[in-house]
Design a protein around this motif. Structure first.
Motif, PDB file in Angstrom:
ATOM      1  N   ARG A  67      16.329   5.578  -5.224  1.00  0.00           N
ATOM      2  CA  ARG A  67      15.467   6.236  -5.456  1.00  0.00           C
ATOM      3  C   ARG A  67      14.741   7.788  -5.455  1.00  0.00           C
ATOM      4  N   SER A  68      15.087   7.969  -4.821  1.00  0.00           N
ATOM      5  CA  SER A  68      14.142   8.898  -4.335  1.00  0.00           C
ATOM      6  C   SER A  68      13.002   9.516  -4.758  1.00  0.00           C
ATOM      7  N   GLU A  69      14.059   9.748  -5.719  1.00  0.00           N
ATOM      8  CA  GLU A  69      12.599  11.040  -6.915  1.00  0.00           C
ATOM      9  C   GLU A  69      11.769  10.523  -7.838  1.00  0.00           C
ATOM     10  N   GLN A  70      12.231   8.838  -7.374  1.00  0.00           N
ATOM     11  CA  GLN A  70      10.866   7.732  -8.537  1.00  0.00           C
ATOM     12  C   GLN A  70       9.797   7.575  -8.102  1.00  0.00           C
ATOM     13  N   LEU A  71       8.634   7.340  -9.180  1.00  0.00           N
ATOM     14  CA  LEU A  71       7.730   7.231  -8.269  1.00  0.00           C
ATOM     15  C   LEU A  71       7.652   6.243  -7.995  1.00  0.00           C
ATOM     16  N   ALA A  72       6.596   5.497  -6.875  1.00  0.00           N
ATOM     17  CA  ALA A  72       6.965   4.200  -5.831  1.00  0.00           C
ATOM     18  C   ALA A  72       5.738   3.824  -6.373  1.00  0.00           C
ATOM     19  N   GLY A  73       4.835   3.780  -7.237  1.00  0.00           N
ATOM     20  CA  GLY A  73       4.257   2.913  -8.420  1.00  0.00           C
ATOM     21  C   GLY A  73       4.933   2.094  -9.148  1.00  0.00           C
ATOM     22  N   THR A  74       6.496   2.625  -9.487  1.00  0.00           N
ATOM     23  CA  THR A  74       7.068   1.792 -10.597  1.00  0.00           C
ATOM     24  C   THR A  74       8.395   0.966  -9.999  1.00  0.00           C
ATOM     25  N   LEU A  75       7.747   1.349  -8.751  1.00  0.00           N
ATOM     26  CA  LEU A  75       9.018   0.415  -7.885  1.00  0.00           C
ATOM     27  C   LEU A  75       9.180  -1.101  -7.863  1.00  0.00           C
ATOM     28  N   SER A  76       9.957  -1.359  -8.212  1.00  0.00           N
ATOM     29  CA  SER A  76       9.839  -3.344  -7.911  1.00  0.00           C
ATOM     30  C   SER A  76       8.976  -4.104  -6.329  1.00  0.00           C
ATOM     31  N   ARG A  85       0.830  -1.187   0.121  1.00  0.00           N
ATOM     32  CA  ARG A  85       0.031   0.244  -0.157  1.00  0.00           C
ATOM     33  C   ARG A  85       1.089   0.989  -0.019  1.00  0.00           C
ATOM     34  N   VAL A  86       1.563   1.888  -0.967  1.00  0.00           N
ATOM     35  CA  VAL A  86       2.770   2.640  -0.526  1.00  0.00           C
ATOM     36  C   VAL A  86       1.989   3.238  -1.796  1.00  0.00           C
ATOM     37  N   PHE A  87       2.124   4.732  -1.894  1.00  0.00           N
ATOM     38  CA  PHE A  87       1.480   5.882  -3.130  1.00  0.00           C
ATOM     39  C   PHE A  87       2.052   5.942  -4.091  1.00  0.00           C
ATOM     40  N   GLY A  88       0.973   5.085  -5.269  1.00  0.00           N
ATOM     41  CA  GLY A  88       2.103   4.740  -6.268  1.00  0.00           C
ATOM     42  C   GLY A  88       2.486   6.249  -7.256  1.00  0.00           C
ATOM     43  N   LEU A 109       4.966  -3.519  13.791  1.00  0.00           N
ATOM     44  CA  LEU A 109       4.239  -4.033  13.197  1.00  0.00           C
ATOM     45  C   LEU A 109       4.292  -4.618  12.003  1.00  0.00           C
ATOM     46  N   LEU A 110       4.388  -5.806  10.977  1.00  0.00           N
ATOM     47  CA  LEU A 110       5.016  -5.970   9.893  1.00  0.00           C
ATOM     48  C   LEU A 110       3.443  -7.071   9.424  1.00  0.00           C
ATOM     49  N   ASP A 111       3.033  -6.777   8.515  1.00  0.00           N
ATOM     50  CA  ASP A 111       2.434  -7.718   8.173  1.00  0.00           C
ATOM     51  C   ASP A 111       2.833  -8.288   6.423  1.00  0.00           C
ATOM     52  N   GLU A 112       3.312  -9.853   6.870  1.00  0.00           N
ATOM     53  CA  GLU A 112       3.743 -10.321   5.329  1.00  0.00           C
ATOM     54  C   GLU A 112       4.316  -9.548   4.400  1.00  0.00           C
ATOM     55  N   PRO A 113       5.967  -8.834   5.490  1.00  0.00           N
ATOM     56  CA  PRO A 113       7.143  -9.230   4.579  1.00  0.00           C
ATOM     57  C   PRO A 113       7.117  -8.843   3.704  1.00  0.00           C
ATOM     58  N   SER A 114       7.348 -10.827   3.532  1.00  0.00           N
ATOM     59  CA  SER A 114       8.249 -11.693   2.172  1.00  0.00           C
ATOM     60  C   SER A 114       6.894 -11.645   1.231  1.00  0.00           C
ATOM     61  N   GLY A 134       9.607  -6.103  -4.082  1.00  0.00           N
ATOM     62  CA  GLY A 134      10.578  -5.727  -2.769  1.00  0.00           C
ATOM     63  C   GLY A 134      11.391  -4.097  -2.318  1.00  0.00           C
ATOM     64  N   GLU A 135      11.217  -3.842  -3.419  1.00  0.00           N
ATOM     65  CA  GLU A 135      11.489  -1.442  -3.420  1.00  0.00           C
ATOM     66  C   GLU A 135      10.351  -1.283  -3.032  1.00  0.00           C
ATOM     67  N   GLN A 136       9.210  -1.886  -3.025  1.00  0.00           N
ATOM     68  CA  GLN A 136       7.602  -1.259  -2.730  1.00  0.00           C
ATOM     69  C   GLN A 136       8.380  -2.009  -0.793  1.00  0.00           C
ATOM     70  N   GLN A 137       8.319  -2.544  -0.514  1.00  0.00           N
ATOM     71  CA  GLN A 137       8.275  -3.507   0.709  1.00  0.00           C
ATOM     72  C   GLN A 137       8.991  -2.802   1.521  1.00  0.00           C
ATOM     73  N   MET A 138       9.985  -2.320   0.860  1.00  0.00           N
ATOM     74  CA  MET A 138      11.052  -1.816   1.781  1.00  0.00           C
ATOM     75  C   MET A 138      10.228  -0.214   2.146  1.00  0.00           C
ATOM     76  N   LEU A 139      10.104   0.315   1.172  1.00  0.00           N
ATOM     77  CA  LEU A 139       8.923   1.584   1.095  1.00  0.00           C
ATOM     78  C   LEU A 139       8.233   1.748   2.808  1.00  0.00           C
ATOM     79  N   ALA A 140       7.923   0.893   2.110  1.00  0.00           N
ATOM     80  CA  ALA A 140       6.174   0.504   3.237  1.00  0.00           C
ATOM     81  C   ALA A 140       7.018   0.270   4.858  1.00  0.00           C
ATOM     82  N   ILE A 141       8.004  -0.445   4.743  1.00  0.00           N
ATOM     83  CA  ILE A 141       8.319  -0.326   6.235  1.00  0.00           C
ATOM     84  C   ILE A 141       8.733   0.494   6.384  1.00  0.00           C
ATOM     85  N   GLY A 142       9.967   1.794   5.242  1.00  0.00           N
ATOM     86  CA  GLY A 142      10.408   2.464   6.306  1.00  0.00           C
ATOM     87  C   GLY A 142       9.827   3.402   5.952  1.00  0.00           C
TER      88      GLY A 142
END
Ligand code: ATP
Length: 236
Positions: free
Chosen positions: A128-137, A87-90, A158-163, A139-147
């Motif tokens: 990738r800080s200036e890249q649109l989140a919707g274009t991340l892979s 659920r990152v903002f793409g 609280l981490l819900d199924e990070p893998s 795994g990268e979106q997962q990193m972003l969600a945790i970040g």
């Protein structure tokens, strides 16, 4: 005790998803919650975050009962969730997504410090800080969600199924980072279907089946438990 879930019941309409569960989390621990699809793992995390309401029972965080506190105030108390499905903002950039995670704070120095820490944990996000989140892979979106969850400066993550949906090498990398986050002093509750990886990382674990806790033990004991091995570890 940092987090106490006591006799928690949650209903969706007439369907009861949690039938009186008890979970304790001590400061500094990584606690994993395992179980098959539909066991109630996500519901448990959402109840802690205030996204679903308890029909009975109590959730107490650092001595404060959470049942009358709204989800945004729960974040301010120090509970931050990285949801299943990322659920990152793409249409926002990586940096914009991260800054949104800091909605609880107006302390720019603190925000900058957190950002630096997250970029250290996930150098890929910095690149990738200036890249649109919707274009991340994935795994990268997962990193972003945790970040993003870390930007709220939580006491418990609280981490819900990070893998979910990640290649094994990325699962390893994400779990190593969770270990690092925990070593920095943060308490972690990890919901996972990847039971083996989760038990190798966690200190303790709970096993859920259809809305009940059926087992609780140290991660080491759960890894060695034949019932757990047969049901969740592919019989290894
Ligand atoms: P998964 O790994 O598939 O996400 P889970 O262990 O996290 O499973 P939950 O998502 O917590 O399980 O679901 C627990 C039960 O509650 C399931 O029977 C599910 O169908 C039901 N449930 C979850 N969300 C809702 C909802 N919004 N409305 C109705 N029932 C729901």
């Amino acid at each position: 005790m940092l987090l106490e879930i006591k006799n928690l019941y949650v209903k969706y309409g007439n369907v009861e998803a949690l039938h009186g569960i008890n979970i304790n989390v001590d400061k500094g621990e990584i606690v994993t919650i395992l179980g098959a699809n539909g066991a109630g793992k996500s519901t448990t995390l959402m109840a802690v975050s205030g996204l679903v309401k308890a029909s009975m029972g109590e959730i107490i965080f650092s001595g404060t009962p959470l049942h009358k506190i709204s989800a945004d105030k729960i974040v301010k108390l120090g509970i931050s969730q990285s949801p299943e499905g990322r659920r990152v903002f793409g249409i926002l950039t990586v940096l914009e997504n991260l800054k949104l995670g800091a909605f609880t704070s107006s302390d720019n120095k603190k925000i900058k410090k957190n950002l630096d820490w997250i970029f250290e944990l996930f150098p890929r996000l910095k690149e990738r800080s200036e890249q649109l989140a919707g274009t991340l892979s994935g795994g990268e979106q997962q990193m972003l969600a945790i970040g993003r969850a870390l930007m709220a400066n939580p006491k418990i993550l609280l981490l819900d199924e990070p893998s979910l949906g990640l290649a094994p090498i990325l699962v390893k990398a994400i779990f190593e980072t969770v270990r690092e986050i925990n070593k920095s002093g943060l308490t972690v509750v990890l919901v996972e279907q990847n039971a083996k990886a989760a038990l190798k990382l966690a200190h303790r674990g709970y096993v859920m089946e259809v809305g009940n806790i059926v087992l609780e033990d140290t991660a080491q004991a759960l890894l060695a438990n034949p019932d757990v091995q047969n049901a969740y570890l592919g019989g290894t």
